[in-house]
Design a protein around this motif. Structure first.
Motif, mmCIF file in Angstrom:
data_model
loop_
_atom_site.group_PDB
_atom_site.id
_atom_site.type_symbol
_atom_site.label_atom_id
_atom_site.label_comp_id
_atom_site.label_asym_id
_atom_site.label_seq_id
_atom_site.Cartn_x
_atom_site.Cartn_y
_atom_site.Cartn_z
ATOM 1 N N LYS A 84 0.821 -1.214 0.000
ATOM 2 C CA LYS A 84 0.000 0.000 0.000
ATOM 3 C C LYS A 84 0.858 1.270 0.000
ATOM 4 C CE LYS A 84 -3.606 -2.656 0.279
ATOM 5 N NZ LYS A 84 -4.435 -2.914 -0.923
ATOM 6 N N ASP B 91 -12.302 5.617 -9.602
ATOM 7 C CA ASP B 91 -12.595 5.487 -8.171
ATOM 8 C C ASP B 91 -12.316 4.042 -7.763
ATOM 9 O OD1 ASP B 91 -13.680 5.313 -5.590
ATOM 10 O OD2 ASP B 91 -15.220 6.805 -6.034
ATOM 11 N N LYS B 92 -11.191 3.822 -7.095
ATOM 12 C CA LYS B 92 -10.785 2.463 -6.759
ATOM 13 C C LYS B 92 -11.762 1.811 -5.781
ATOM 14 C CE LYS B 92 -6.990 -0.305 -4.929
ATOM 15 N NZ LYS B 92 -5.658 -0.306 -4.272
ATOM 16 N N GLU B 93 -12.224 2.571 -4.787
ATOM 17 C CA GLU B 93 -13.144 1.999 -3.797
ATOM 18 C C GLU B 93 -14.464 1.581 -4.448
ATOM 19 O OE1 GLU B 93 -13.613 4.722 -0.610
ATOM 20 O OE2 GLU B 93 -11.544 4.518 0.098
ATOM 21 N N THR C 262 -9.272 -5.243 -7.749
ATOM 22 C CA THR C 262 -8.443 -4.082 -8.077
ATOM 23 C C THR C 262 -6.953 -4.359 -7.924
ATOM 24 O OG1 THR C 262 -8.746 -3.249 -5.822
ATOM 25 C CG2 THR C 262 -10.271 -2.453 -7.499
ATOM 26 N N GLU D 169 -13.952 -1.627 -6.305
ATOM 27 C CA GLU D 169 -13.950 -2.792 -5.417
ATOM 28 C C GLU D 169 -15.373 -3.193 -5.037
ATOM 29 O OE1 GLU D 169 -11.536 -1.593 -2.174
ATOM 30 O OE2 GLU D 169 -9.633 -2.108 -3.159
#
Length: 360
Positions: A154, A240-242, A251, A245
Protein backbone atom coordinates in the motif's frame (compact mmCIF):
# COMPACT_ATOMS: atom_id res chain seq x y z
CA UNK A 1 -79.27 14.86 13.99
CA UNK A 2 -77.16 15.67 17.00
CA UNK A 3 -75.22 18.86 17.56
CA UNK A 4 -71.93 16.88 17.39
CA UNK A 5 -72.65 15.64 13.90
CA UNK A 6 -73.62 19.13 12.80
CA UNK A 7 -70.36 20.64 14.11
CA UNK A 8 -68.18 17.98 12.37
CA UNK A 9 -66.64 19.40 9.12
CA UNK A 10 -67.85 17.86 5.88
CA UNK A 11 -65.62 16.13 3.29
CA UNK A 12 -66.37 18.73 0.64
CA UNK A 13 -65.09 21.43 3.02
CA UNK A 14 -61.63 19.80 2.95
CA UNK A 15 -61.74 19.54 -0.80
CA UNK A 16 -62.66 23.17 -1.16
CA UNK A 17 -59.70 24.19 0.98
CA UNK A 18 -57.35 22.05 -1.14
CA UNK A 19 -58.62 23.77 -4.27
CA UNK A 20 -57.25 27.02 -2.90
CA UNK A 21 -53.71 25.56 -2.28
CA UNK A 22 -50.67 26.25 -4.43
CA UNK A 23 -50.44 23.65 -7.21
CA UNK A 24 -47.14 24.74 -8.79
CA UNK A 25 -44.66 21.91 -9.42
CA UNK A 26 -41.02 22.19 -8.32
CA UNK A 27 -38.67 22.58 -11.29
CA UNK A 28 -34.97 23.13 -11.85
CA UNK A 29 -33.92 26.43 -13.27
CA UNK A 30 -32.86 26.08 -16.90
CA UNK A 31 -29.84 28.13 -17.81
CA UNK A 32 -28.83 28.62 -21.39
CA UNK A 33 -25.36 27.29 -22.17
CA UNK A 34 -22.87 29.40 -24.05
CA UNK A 35 -20.47 28.36 -26.77
CA UNK A 36 -17.63 27.74 -24.30
CA UNK A 37 -19.83 25.42 -22.24
CA UNK A 38 -20.58 23.32 -25.31
CA UNK A 39 -16.88 23.24 -26.23
CA UNK A 40 -15.98 22.22 -22.69
CA UNK A 41 -18.53 19.41 -22.75
CA UNK A 42 -17.33 18.20 -26.16
CA UNK A 43 -13.71 18.11 -25.00
CA UNK A 44 -14.74 16.24 -21.86
CA UNK A 45 -16.42 13.56 -23.95
CA UNK A 46 -13.51 13.36 -26.44
CA UNK A 47 -10.25 13.86 -24.50
CA UNK A 48 -8.12 13.02 -27.55
CA UNK A 49 -9.58 15.96 -29.45
CA UNK A 50 -7.35 18.53 -27.73
CA UNK A 51 -3.98 16.96 -28.65
CA UNK A 52 -5.20 16.34 -32.21
CA UNK A 53 -6.12 20.04 -32.58
CA UNK A 54 -2.80 21.12 -31.05
CA UNK A 55 -0.88 18.75 -33.35
CA UNK A 56 -2.62 20.04 -36.49
CA UNK A 57 -2.13 23.67 -35.46
CA UNK A 58 1.55 23.01 -34.64
CA UNK A 59 2.15 21.48 -38.06
CA UNK A 60 0.49 24.43 -39.78
CA UNK A 61 2.35 27.07 -37.74
CA UNK A 62 5.78 25.50 -38.12
CA UNK A 63 5.06 24.87 -41.78
CA UNK A 64 4.74 28.63 -42.24
CA UNK A 65 7.77 29.36 -40.04
CA UNK A 66 10.19 26.74 -41.38
CA UNK A 67 8.85 26.56 -44.93
CA UNK A 68 9.02 23.61 -47.30
CA UNK A 69 11.80 21.92 -45.33
CA UNK A 70 9.35 21.13 -42.54
CA UNK A 71 6.76 19.58 -44.85
CA UNK A 72 9.28 17.39 -46.64
CA UNK A 73 8.55 13.67 -46.40
CA UNK A 74 12.04 13.08 -45.02
CA UNK A 75 11.55 15.52 -42.13
CA UNK A 76 8.08 14.24 -41.22
CA UNK A 77 9.29 10.63 -41.10
CA UNK A 78 12.36 11.79 -39.18
CA UNK A 79 10.03 13.15 -36.49
CA UNK A 80 8.42 9.71 -36.26
CA UNK A 81 11.85 8.13 -35.81
CA UNK A 82 12.86 10.61 -33.13
CA UNK A 83 9.77 10.05 -30.98
CA UNK A 84 9.54 6.27 -31.44
CA UNK A 85 11.32 5.38 -28.17
CA UNK A 86 9.70 8.09 -26.04
CA UNK A 87 6.38 7.13 -27.61
CA UNK A 88 6.75 3.53 -26.41
CA UNK A 89 7.70 4.74 -22.92
CA UNK A 90 4.66 7.05 -23.01
CA UNK A 91 2.47 4.04 -23.85
CA UNK A 92 3.77 2.24 -20.75
CA UNK A 93 3.37 5.40 -18.67
CA UNK A 94 -0.20 5.87 -19.88
CA UNK A 95 -1.22 2.49 -18.49
CA UNK A 96 -0.06 3.53 -15.04
CA UNK A 97 -1.46 7.07 -15.13
CA UNK A 98 -4.90 5.80 -16.21
CA UNK A 99 -5.02 4.01 -12.83
CA UNK A 100 -4.25 7.32 -11.04
CA UNK A 101 -0.63 6.28 -10.48
CA UNK A 102 2.70 7.32 -11.93
CA UNK A 103 5.85 5.39 -12.87
CA UNK A 104 9.23 7.08 -12.59
CA UNK A 105 11.10 3.90 -13.49
CA UNK A 106 9.97 3.24 -17.08
CA UNK A 107 13.18 4.50 -18.69
CA UNK A 108 15.34 2.69 -16.13
CA UNK A 109 13.50 -0.59 -16.85
CA UNK A 110 14.01 -0.04 -20.58
CA UNK A 111 17.75 0.60 -20.30
CA UNK A 112 18.20 -2.28 -17.83
CA UNK A 113 16.50 -4.70 -20.22
CA UNK A 114 18.61 -3.47 -23.15
CA UNK A 115 21.73 -4.14 -21.06
CA UNK A 116 20.43 -7.60 -20.14
CA UNK A 117 19.61 -8.47 -23.77
CA UNK A 118 22.92 -7.09 -25.01
CA UNK A 119 25.09 -8.86 -22.45
CA UNK A 120 23.34 -12.19 -22.98
CA UNK A 121 23.46 -12.06 -26.78
CA UNK A 122 26.81 -10.34 -27.30
CA UNK A 123 28.95 -11.18 -24.27
CA UNK A 124 27.64 -14.64 -23.32
CA UNK A 125 26.67 -15.95 -26.75
CA UNK A 126 23.03 -16.68 -25.90
CA UNK A 127 20.89 -16.91 -29.07
CA UNK A 128 19.24 -13.57 -29.73
CA UNK A 129 15.73 -15.03 -29.60
CA UNK A 130 16.24 -16.36 -26.07
CA UNK A 131 17.96 -13.12 -25.02
CA UNK A 132 14.87 -11.21 -26.14
CA UNK A 133 12.52 -13.59 -24.30
CA UNK A 134 14.55 -13.19 -21.11
CA UNK A 135 14.48 -9.42 -21.58
CA UNK A 136 10.69 -9.38 -21.95
CA UNK A 137 10.34 -11.60 -18.87
CA UNK A 138 12.68 -9.30 -16.96
CA UNK A 139 10.60 -6.27 -17.93
CA UNK A 140 7.46 -8.01 -16.71
CA UNK A 141 9.23 -8.97 -13.45
CA UNK A 142 10.35 -5.38 -12.87
CA UNK A 143 6.78 -4.18 -13.40
CA UNK A 144 5.50 -6.95 -11.11
CA UNK A 145 7.85 -5.70 -8.37
CA UNK A 146 6.43 -2.19 -8.71
CA UNK A 147 2.86 -3.47 -8.70
CA UNK A 148 3.45 -5.76 -5.72
CA UNK A 149 4.71 -2.91 -3.55
CA UNK A 150 1.84 -0.65 -4.61
CA UNK A 151 -0.89 -3.24 -3.98
CA UNK A 152 0.46 -5.35 -1.11
CA UNK A 153 2.46 -2.80 0.86
CA UNK A 154 0.00 0.00 0.00
CA UNK A 155 2.83 2.39 -0.83
CA UNK A 156 2.24 5.42 -3.09
CA UNK A 157 3.24 4.69 -6.72
CA UNK A 158 5.39 7.82 -6.81
CA UNK A 159 7.51 6.65 -3.86
CA UNK A 160 7.72 3.04 -5.07
CA UNK A 161 8.85 3.90 -8.58
CA UNK A 162 11.19 6.64 -7.35
CA UNK A 163 12.96 3.95 -5.31
CA UNK A 164 13.00 1.33 -8.07
CA UNK A 165 14.24 3.93 -10.54
CA UNK A 166 17.44 4.21 -8.47
CA UNK A 167 17.60 0.43 -7.97
CA UNK A 168 17.28 -0.34 -11.69
CA UNK A 169 19.76 2.39 -12.61
CA UNK A 170 22.32 0.95 -10.16
CA UNK A 171 21.76 -2.52 -11.66
CA UNK A 172 22.37 -1.04 -15.11
CA UNK A 173 25.79 0.20 -14.06
CA UNK A 174 26.63 -3.04 -12.24
CA UNK A 175 25.68 -5.41 -15.04
CA UNK A 176 27.35 -3.31 -17.73
CA UNK A 177 30.38 -2.25 -15.71
CA UNK A 178 29.43 1.28 -16.82
CA UNK A 179 30.60 0.28 -20.31
CA UNK A 180 28.65 0.54 -23.54
CA UNK A 181 28.30 -2.32 -26.02
CA UNK A 182 29.59 -1.08 -29.35
CA UNK A 183 27.64 -1.19 -32.59
CA UNK A 184 30.33 -3.35 -34.25
CA UNK A 185 30.04 -6.00 -31.54
CA UNK A 186 26.26 -6.10 -31.88
CA UNK A 187 26.53 -6.47 -35.66
CA UNK A 188 29.01 -9.32 -35.28
CA UNK A 189 27.16 -11.32 -32.61
CA UNK A 190 23.50 -10.28 -32.42
CA UNK A 191 22.48 -8.27 -35.44
CA UNK A 192 18.77 -8.96 -34.80
CA UNK A 193 18.92 -6.61 -31.80
CA UNK A 194 19.17 -3.73 -34.30
CA UNK A 195 16.22 -4.87 -36.41
CA UNK A 196 13.97 -1.94 -35.49
CA UNK A 197 16.64 0.51 -36.62
CA UNK A 198 16.38 -0.75 -40.19
CA UNK A 199 14.36 1.31 -42.63
CA UNK A 200 12.81 1.26 -46.08
CA UNK A 201 12.19 4.16 -48.43
CA UNK A 202 8.92 5.29 -49.97
CA UNK A 203 9.92 8.10 -52.27
CA UNK A 204 11.90 10.54 -50.14
CA UNK A 205 10.32 9.25 -46.93
CA UNK A 206 12.47 6.97 -44.80
CA UNK A 207 10.36 4.76 -42.52
CA UNK A 208 11.98 2.65 -39.81
CA UNK A 209 10.51 -0.53 -38.39
CA UNK A 210 10.78 1.12 -34.98
CA UNK A 211 8.23 3.75 -36.03
CA UNK A 212 5.87 1.04 -37.22
CA UNK A 213 6.37 -0.84 -33.95
CA UNK A 214 5.38 2.23 -31.94
CA UNK A 215 2.10 2.63 -33.86
CA UNK A 216 1.30 -1.11 -33.59
CA UNK A 217 1.87 -1.10 -29.82
CA UNK A 218 -0.36 1.95 -29.34
CA UNK A 219 -3.24 0.49 -31.31
CA UNK A 220 -2.90 -2.89 -29.59
CA UNK A 221 -3.11 -1.21 -26.18
CA UNK A 222 -6.01 0.96 -27.36
CA UNK A 223 -7.92 -2.18 -28.34
CA UNK A 224 -7.10 -3.81 -24.99
CA UNK A 225 -8.28 -0.78 -23.01
CA UNK A 226 -11.41 -0.01 -25.02
CA UNK A 227 -12.70 -3.33 -26.30
CA UNK A 228 -12.14 -5.69 -23.35
CA UNK A 229 -13.56 -6.02 -19.84
CA UNK A 230 -10.03 -5.75 -18.46
CA UNK A 231 -9.64 -2.33 -20.03
CA UNK A 232 -12.91 -1.13 -18.50
CA UNK A 233 -11.65 -2.33 -15.13
CA UNK A 234 -8.49 -0.24 -15.57
CA UNK A 235 -10.54 2.91 -16.20
CA UNK A 236 -12.85 2.10 -13.28
CA UNK A 237 -9.89 1.78 -10.90
CA UNK A 238 -8.47 5.10 -12.06
CA UNK A 239 -11.82 6.82 -11.66
CA UNK A 240 -12.60 5.49 -8.17
CA UNK A 241 -10.78 2.46 -6.76
CA UNK A 242 -13.14 2.00 -3.80
CA UNK A 243 -16.20 2.06 -6.05
CA UNK A 244 -14.51 -0.44 -8.36
CA UNK A 245 -13.95 -2.79 -5.42
CA UNK A 246 -17.61 -2.50 -4.41
CA UNK A 247 -18.54 -3.36 -8.00
CA UNK A 248 -16.65 -6.64 -7.67
CA UNK A 249 -13.47 -5.73 -9.54
CA UNK A 250 -10.32 -7.36 -8.15
CA UNK A 251 -8.44 -4.08 -8.08
CA UNK A 252 -5.13 -5.30 -6.65
CA UNK A 253 -4.81 -8.07 -9.23
CA UNK A 254 -5.69 -5.69 -12.08
CA UNK A 255 -3.23 -3.06 -10.84
CA UNK A 256 -0.45 -5.64 -10.66
CA UNK A 257 -1.25 -6.74 -14.21
CA UNK A 258 -1.11 -3.12 -15.37
CA UNK A 259 2.38 -2.65 -13.92
CA UNK A 260 3.54 -5.95 -15.42
CA UNK A 261 2.21 -5.00 -18.86
CA UNK A 262 3.93 -1.61 -18.59
CA UNK A 263 7.18 -3.42 -17.81
CA UNK A 264 6.81 -5.63 -20.89
CA UNK A 265 6.20 -2.54 -23.05
CA UNK A 266 9.40 -1.04 -21.60
CA UNK A 267 11.26 -4.21 -22.63
CA UNK A 268 9.87 -3.85 -26.17
CA UNK A 269 11.13 -0.27 -26.12
CA UNK A 270 14.54 -1.61 -25.02
CA UNK A 271 14.75 -3.76 -28.15
CA UNK A 272 13.70 -0.85 -30.33
CA UNK A 273 16.19 1.51 -28.64
CA UNK A 274 19.14 -0.67 -29.67
CA UNK A 275 18.24 -0.18 -33.30
CA UNK A 276 17.53 3.50 -32.80
CA UNK A 277 20.90 4.49 -31.26
CA UNK A 278 22.95 1.59 -32.73
CA UNK A 279 24.59 0.66 -29.43
CA UNK A 280 23.72 -0.19 -25.82
CA UNK A 281 24.61 2.36 -23.17
CA UNK A 282 23.68 2.09 -19.46
CA UNK A 283 23.32 5.87 -19.33
CA UNK A 284 21.07 6.34 -22.35
CA UNK A 285 17.63 7.97 -22.14
CA UNK A 286 18.31 9.30 -18.64
CA UNK A 287 15.47 11.83 -19.02
CA UNK A 288 13.09 9.31 -20.56
CA UNK A 289 10.89 9.19 -17.45
CA UNK A 290 10.09 12.89 -17.57
CA UNK A 291 9.74 12.88 -21.36
CA UNK A 292 7.21 10.05 -21.19
CA UNK A 293 5.17 11.92 -18.58
CA UNK A 294 5.36 15.02 -20.78
CA UNK A 295 3.91 13.13 -23.75
CA UNK A 296 1.11 11.66 -21.61
CA UNK A 297 0.13 15.02 -20.09
CA UNK A 298 0.21 16.87 -23.41
CA UNK A 299 -1.80 13.98 -24.87
CA UNK A 300 -4.79 14.79 -22.67
CA UNK A 301 -4.62 11.84 -20.25
CA UNK A 302 -5.65 13.09 -16.82
CA UNK A 303 -3.05 12.77 -14.06
CA UNK A 304 -5.96 12.05 -11.71
CA UNK A 305 -6.69 8.81 -13.57
CA UNK A 306 -9.75 7.31 -15.20
CA UNK A 307 -9.98 9.67 -18.18
CA UNK A 308 -8.23 9.92 -21.51
CA UNK A 309 -7.27 7.74 -24.46
CA UNK A 310 -3.91 6.05 -24.77
CA UNK A 311 -3.78 7.33 -28.36
CA UNK A 312 -3.52 10.79 -26.83
CA UNK A 313 -0.04 9.88 -25.58
CA UNK A 314 0.94 9.09 -29.19
CA UNK A 315 -0.27 12.52 -30.29
CA UNK A 316 1.48 14.07 -27.29
CA UNK A 317 4.80 12.53 -28.29
CA UNK A 318 4.29 13.73 -31.86
CA UNK A 319 3.51 17.25 -30.63
CA UNK A 320 6.81 17.39 -28.74
CA UNK A 321 8.60 16.06 -31.83
CA UNK A 322 6.93 18.64 -34.08
CA UNK A 323 7.85 21.48 -31.72
CA UNK A 324 11.48 20.38 -31.47
CA UNK A 325 11.82 19.85 -35.22
CA UNK A 326 10.04 23.07 -36.15
CA UNK A 327 12.02 25.21 -33.71
CA UNK A 328 15.28 23.58 -34.82
CA UNK A 329 14.56 24.28 -38.49
CA UNK A 330 13.65 27.85 -37.53
CA UNK A 331 17.09 28.26 -35.96
CA UNK A 332 15.87 28.44 -32.35
CA UNK A 333 18.39 27.45 -29.68
CA UNK A 334 17.88 24.14 -27.84
CA UNK A 335 17.42 26.09 -24.60
CA UNK A 336 14.28 27.76 -25.94
CA UNK A 337 13.00 24.46 -27.32
CA UNK A 338 12.95 23.12 -23.76
CA UNK A 339 11.37 26.41 -22.66
CA UNK A 340 8.53 25.96 -25.17
CA UNK A 341 7.89 22.35 -24.12
CA UNK A 342 7.68 23.50 -20.49
CA UNK A 343 4.88 25.92 -21.37
CA UNK A 344 3.16 23.15 -23.33
CA UNK A 345 3.02 21.02 -20.18
CA UNK A 346 1.53 23.85 -18.11
CA UNK A 347 -1.02 24.61 -20.82
CA UNK A 348 -2.02 20.94 -21.11
CA UNK A 349 -2.60 20.59 -17.35
CA UNK A 350 -4.58 23.84 -17.29
CA UNK A 351 -6.84 22.59 -20.10
CA UNK A 352 -7.31 19.30 -18.24
CA UNK A 353 -8.38 21.13 -15.08
CA UNK A 354 -10.82 23.26 -17.08
CA UNK A 355 -12.32 20.21 -18.80
CA UNK A 356 -12.70 18.34 -15.48
CA UNK A 357 -15.07 21.05 -14.22
CA UNK A 358 -17.77 19.44 -16.38
CA UNK A 359 -17.77 16.29 -14.28
CA UNK A 360 -17.80 18.40 -11.08
Amino acid sequence: MSDESQSRPRGQDFESSLDKSDKTVAAFEHTSKGVMDHIQKALHGNPTLVPVIVLVMSVIVFGFIAGDRFFSAFNLTLIMQQVSIIGLLAAAQSLIILTAGIDLSVAAIMVLMSVVMGNLAVSFGVPTFFALIIGFAGGGAAGFLNGLMVTRLKLPPFIVTLGTWNIFYALNLWLSGAQSIRSQDIDANAGALKFFGEAFNIGSARITFGSILMIVVFFALWFLLNKTAWGRHVYAIGDDKEAAELAGIRTDRTLTQVYMLAGVVCAIAAWSSVGRIGSISPQAFYEGNLQSITAVVIGGISLFGGRGSILGALFGALIVGVFQSGLKLAGVDVLWQVFAVGWLIILAVSIDQWIRKVSA
